[in-house]
Design an enzyme around this catalytic site. Structure first.
Site, PDB file in Angstrom:
ATOM      1  N   PRO A  23      -2.532 -11.341  -0.308  1.00 12.11           N
ATOM      2  CA  PRO A  23      -2.872  -9.919  -0.130  1.00 12.11           C
ATOM      3  C   PRO A  23      -1.962  -9.124   0.801  1.00 12.11           C
ATOM      4  O   PRO A  23      -2.367  -8.669   1.875  1.00 12.11           O
ATOM      5  CB  PRO A  23      -4.300  -9.988   0.406  1.00 12.11           C
ATOM      6  CG  PRO A  23      -4.343 -11.267   1.166  1.00 12.11           C
ATOM      7  CD  PRO A  23      -3.464 -12.217   0.388  1.00 12.11           C
ATOM      8  N   CYS A  24      -0.748  -8.879   0.363  1.00 18.06           N
ATOM      9  CA  CYS A  24       0.192  -8.085   1.154  1.00 18.06           C
ATOM     10  C   CYS A  24      -0.235  -6.622   1.250  1.00 18.06           C
ATOM     11  O   CYS A  24       0.204  -5.911   2.148  1.00 18.06           O
ATOM     12  CB  CYS A  24       1.610  -8.227   0.615  1.00 18.06           C
ATOM     13  SG  CYS A  24       1.772  -7.854  -1.127  1.00 18.06           S
ATOM     14  N   HIS A  25      -1.124  -6.188   0.356  1.00 13.69           N
ATOM     15  CA  HIS A  25      -1.607  -4.810   0.426  1.00 13.69           C
ATOM     16  C   HIS A  25      -2.459  -4.571   1.670  1.00 13.69           C
ATOM     17  O   HIS A  25      -2.689  -3.425   2.051  1.00 13.69           O
ATOM     18  CB  HIS A  25      -2.402  -4.452  -0.840  1.00 13.69           C
ATOM     19  CG  HIS A  25      -3.621  -5.287  -1.043  1.00 13.69           C
ATOM     20  ND1 HIS A  25      -3.556  -6.573  -1.560  1.00 13.69           N
ATOM     21  CD2 HIS A  25      -4.932  -5.046  -0.798  1.00 13.69           C
ATOM     22  CE1 HIS A  25      -4.778  -7.076  -1.638  1.00 13.69           C
ATOM     23  NE2 HIS A  25      -5.627  -6.168  -1.172  1.00 13.69           N
TER      24      HIS A  25
END
Length: 168
Positions: free
Chosen positions: A135-137
């Site tokens: 989850p880089c967001h």
């Protein structure tokens, strides 16, 4: 070894997935050029054969669809990530960011024992080959602003809103 890939559609989400026998190795929004996936996979796995196979990728797609339906907060599918030891550390740290929360690049740098490496962390986050599942967001700028995302800032906003229960 063969890399299997396909495209999936779920409501207004379109995405590409690729996996080896060990696990998911690539996930990307559909709007990125198809040659991005091929270029990435050729760089990471240059001697591997690529074959389209939707059936093999269905379990990974199912988890993403459950996420978009607000029925999944954690991904359990196996992944097969190719990256430097530093990138691997960063990507592992990303997987520990709780659903619906955000952290900064500096927070990630501190969590991996490299408190002065926020820029290097940013580069590793940007190289993340599996959007949403890694989850880089959930990573934002130190001042609280949204920063770059391979899917675009609009998609990042939508994903964060989904995780805060605001729908998409």
């Amino acid at each position: 070894m063969t890399i299997y890939w396909t495209e999936f559609h779920h409501k207004n989400w379109r995405f590409r997935l690729a996996a080896t026998e060990k696990g998911l190795c690539y996930a990307s929004p559909h709007h990125l050029a198809v040659n991005e996936m091929a270029a990435f996979l050729q760089k990471q796995c240059p001697r591997e054969e690529m074959k389209e196979n939707k059936k093999i990728l269905e379990p990974y797609a199912a988890e993403l669809c459950e996420y978009w339906e607000n029925n999944r907060q954690e991904f359990v599918s196996k992944v097969d990530l190719c990256g430097t030891p530093f990138q691997q550390k960063v990507w592992q740290a990303l997987r520990h960011i709780p659903f619906g929360q955000t952290v900064t690049y500096s927070d990630i740098a501190k969590s991996i024992g490299k408190p002065n490496a926020a820029r290097a962390v940013g580069a590793a986050v940007g190289a993340n080959p599996i959007f949403i599942i890694i989850p880089c967001h959930r990573v934002i700028g130190k001042n609280g602003t949204l920063t770059g995302f391979r899917g675009g800032l609009d998609m990042k906003k939508r994903l964060l809103a989904l995780e805060k229960g605001q729908g998409i």
